[in-house]
Design an enzyme around this catalytic site. Sequence first.
Site, PDB file in Angstrom:
ATOM      1  CG  HIS A   1       3.599 -10.977  -8.812  1.00  0.00           C
ATOM      2  ND1 HIS A   1       4.169 -12.154  -9.258  1.00  0.00           N
ATOM      3  CD2 HIS A   1       2.495 -11.341  -8.096  1.00  0.00           C
ATOM      4  CE1 HIS A   1       3.439 -13.172  -8.840  1.00  0.00           C
ATOM      5  NE2 HIS A   1       2.411 -12.701  -8.143  1.00  0.00           N
TER       6      HIS A   1
ATOM      7  NE  ARG B   1      -0.105  -9.320  -1.014  1.00  0.00           N
ATOM      8  CZ  ARG B   1       1.101  -8.784  -0.814  1.00  0.00           C
ATOM      9  NH1 ARG B   1       1.302  -7.514  -1.066  1.00  0.00           N
ATOM     10  NH2 ARG B   1       2.096  -9.518  -0.374  1.00  0.00           N
TER      11      ARG B   1
ATOM     12  NE  ARG C   1      -5.084  -6.370  -1.599  1.00  0.00           N
ATOM     13  CZ  ARG C   1      -3.997  -6.195  -2.350  1.00  0.00           C
ATOM     14  NH1 ARG C   1      -3.166  -5.210  -2.105  1.00  0.00           N
ATOM     15  NH2 ARG C   1      -3.722  -7.031  -3.330  1.00  0.00           N
TER      16      ARG C   1
ATOM     17  CD  GLU D   1      -4.030   0.161  -1.407  1.00  0.00           C
ATOM     18  OE1 GLU D   1      -3.267  -0.680  -1.895  1.00  0.00           O
ATOM     19  OE2 GLU D   1      -5.266   0.095  -1.501  1.00  0.00           O
TER      20      GLU D   1
ATOM     21  CB  THR E   1       4.094   2.311   2.145  1.00  0.00           C
ATOM     22  OG1 THR E   1       4.562   0.977   2.371  1.00  0.00           O
ATOM     23  CG2 THR E   1       3.676   2.931   3.461  1.00  0.00           C
TER      24      THR E   1
ATOM     25  CG  ASP F   1      -0.678   0.651  -5.013  1.00  0.00           C
ATOM     26  OD1 ASP F   1       0.274   0.476  -5.792  1.00  0.00           O
ATOM     27  OD2 ASP F   1      -1.704  -0.041  -5.044  1.00  0.00           O
TER      28      ASP F   1
ATOM     29  CB  CYS G   1      -0.233  -3.807   5.092  1.00  0.00           C
ATOM     30  SG  CYS G   1      -1.306  -2.869   3.995  1.00  0.00           S
TER      31      CYS G   1
END
Length: 888
Positions: free
Chosen positions: A462, A550, A597, A689, A712, A714, A761
């Site tokens: 994150h 997101r 998303r 994912e 990519t 996940d 993404c």
Amino acid sequence: MIKDVKPSRPSRPEPTGRTYAEFLVRKFSEEAKKQIDRENAEKIKEPEGGEFVKWLNELSKKELAVAGGKGANLAEMYNMNLPVPRAFVVTAQAYAYFIKSTRIDEKIYAILNRIDVNNTAELEDSAKEIQKVIISAQMPVKIQDEVIESYDTLNLDSEMLKREDISMDALNILRISKEPEFVAVRSSATTEDLGTASFAGQQETFVNVKGNAELLESVKKCWASLFTARAIYYRQKRGFKHVKAEIAVIVQRMVNSDKSGVIFTINPLNNKNEIVIEAVFGLGEGIVSGAIEPDQYLMSKPDLRLTSKHISRKEIFITRTADGKTVKMQLPEIKKNQQVLTESEMKQLANYSLRLEEHYNHPQDIEFGVEAGRCYILQTRPVTTKAKVEEARDIKATLLSQGLAASPGIASGKVKIVYNLIDLEKVMKGDVLVTKMTNPDMVVTMQRAAAIVTDEGGSTAHAAIVSREMGIPCVVGTKNATQKLKDGMEITVDGTSGKVYEGRVEGVTYERVKVNPIVKTRTKIKVITDLPEYAERAAEAKVDGIGLLRLEGIIAGAKKHPMQYLKENRVHEYEELIFNGVKRIVEHFTGHECWVRTSDIRTDEFNDLPGAPRIERNPMLGMHGIRASLKYPGLFKAELRALKRVADLNIAKIGVMMPQVISVEEIQETKKLMQELDMHNVVLGIMVETPAAVELMDKMCEQKIHFASMGTNDLTQFTLAIDRGNEQLQALYNEMNPAVLRMASHVINVCKKYGVKSSICGQAGSNPEMARFLVQRGIDSISVNADAAHEISKIVQEEETKLEDEKKREHATVQERLKEFKEKVEKSEEEKEHKKEEKEKELEEIEQHKKPSDIPSFITEEEQINKELGVKEGGEEWEEAEEQLDIF
């Protein structure tokens, strides 16, 4: 074998002095002689003794046609008396003899001539077919004998071979009794070192090969690798004739290195004229793959004085087991911080490197191994990339901590350590936020920070993702920042190198990575953005829209978990939050596609916010993504309504992106909800994912989705079974892993089949190597961080130009072949005309020499001969004779 030859039947007889039987015998003999000549011409000239195998001391760099690029270069080093492991070369001539003597060359070229290299599936299938033909063919006994005899000799110690007191009989006994060596069997194509093209890496290498049967099989596999799909495609596109491509095979004793590494005879970071040696314990795969941080030693020229050394902590080493398997093992604690090379070994290796640089008259990049105290040179190549000197940053300060370079840039500020949400209040504008790991609920505070440093996490954590969007320096995975750094102390954070220094470094000013506009490309370049406050910065890249927006960044700003809105029956407030946040972002991307998303909140995120559920045992695999949205339709509908309202504003073209999809049913349920909300002006797409999504790609595309974007971060995590947030596993976390690349190729191919837009993404899109790969595969768009957009667009443009040039070359080749074919047809017509004239002449000759009495006696009964000799032309008897001639 002489084939049956049937001469043409004459149309009419003429009196002659020579009998027709004599004429037939002459014609039969001529045809038989031609057939024998044809068969003799097809016989293969066998290379003279020793041509199937050559030892390194029999070769030099000039003999590319015999040993290929790698083999010739290896021989050159060996003959410089450098410590190159013993090796022999199965020559390119052996390969040529093999395919011709087994008659498989005709099969190979017949398959090659029918391939459409632009049809990926056909290319792959045909390549496998050719390789199967080669591997299943029997290697000629003469080649087998030479290879096995050379392998037996390779088993003997080179010093043993030089001793005069050992007889040949004794040597033969030693050959038989000694345990076979492990060898590396490496392809060495004759086209590898052409200045106009690079064929490197297109053929195979097999390591830890042991025993005669495995060796012979590996040699054939190397030969077969001349016809991998990639090699066929490359030769075709570059205009190289397949028939001229040949391959040699190097068989070299494996060095089971106790230590290994690389040497540069120029510093690739700053172009300083010094020797750089990097080394690790075990085999070289550890340093090449980046799995192990190496020791680094700097040595001056020409006195070879050690000027600097950095001893790293090495957690693992790679070694070979007794059965030939390559394994990763933990280093004993006592060796983890131990210096790898002795100073004696450094000087020895440095000396070798200087000799190679002088010999090749160019700075060298050299691979080495140390086995049982002896240094070996394994490979050398010219240094092809040099640093831009102006980019080198030489910071003179005390290094306090070091981790992964997560977001580029450099900044100084006061340390503010954050252990919990209460501590967030002490972070002021310009401070350095130091924490174990950031969470989405820290986003507002992160925006105030000059830089971020964390104990945990990798490049897709994150903190890394958000820092890159904000454009602030970030170092993650230091393991010890919260212990080593103290509140209030001033530090300098270099997010480009992943280092944290004591104090405000003199001469270093705050540096945030600038966002530059992209260059024009056919493949769309989009950005990844989450935060309304940084949307304007992202828009500076002048991209083709948003590939990933997101909702978590917007949600974090309200400091309330989505579940709390549900509990308080205030879902309409949640809808307003999403609507306003998305609207503020897409306003900067008017007229473009913006793919949003839906929420994907793990239970370990926002866990300090009101309404947060209990943290699951394994949040990565728990209740989040589309499965959570469908479980809580109230929240999901609020998000969908908000996106419909944004779409109704006609600012941008909105796409709903479903995260963590694993089934067709999830798509069907989402489509029902969208129909219920009349979302006619919003398109639906999925995030790929998981391996499940990849496997079900055909079925998902059949649901008439609009786009599929590969996440990519996940996809790599779930494919490799590696926690992408664990800093200890970052060396193993690799989006370029072949398994991940195969999945990406499959997704793109299936999308093309169904007319669905393909995209990426994840963080991998900002990787130049991945960008090239995706463009080659024909992806529709690539989403990147704003600060990487310009550079990635340039790489994409370069790759597109290359592909366009290849198309032009291919077109030119097709035109040339059409011209050749036309000339061939014209020549064939001329030859037909010529043969027709010859045939007419032949018939004339037959008519001139033939008369009824010429009919051979053996085609009639003895008592009929006199009668047939007297028949006249055109009579019934003559027709009877003609029938007899037909039988003959």
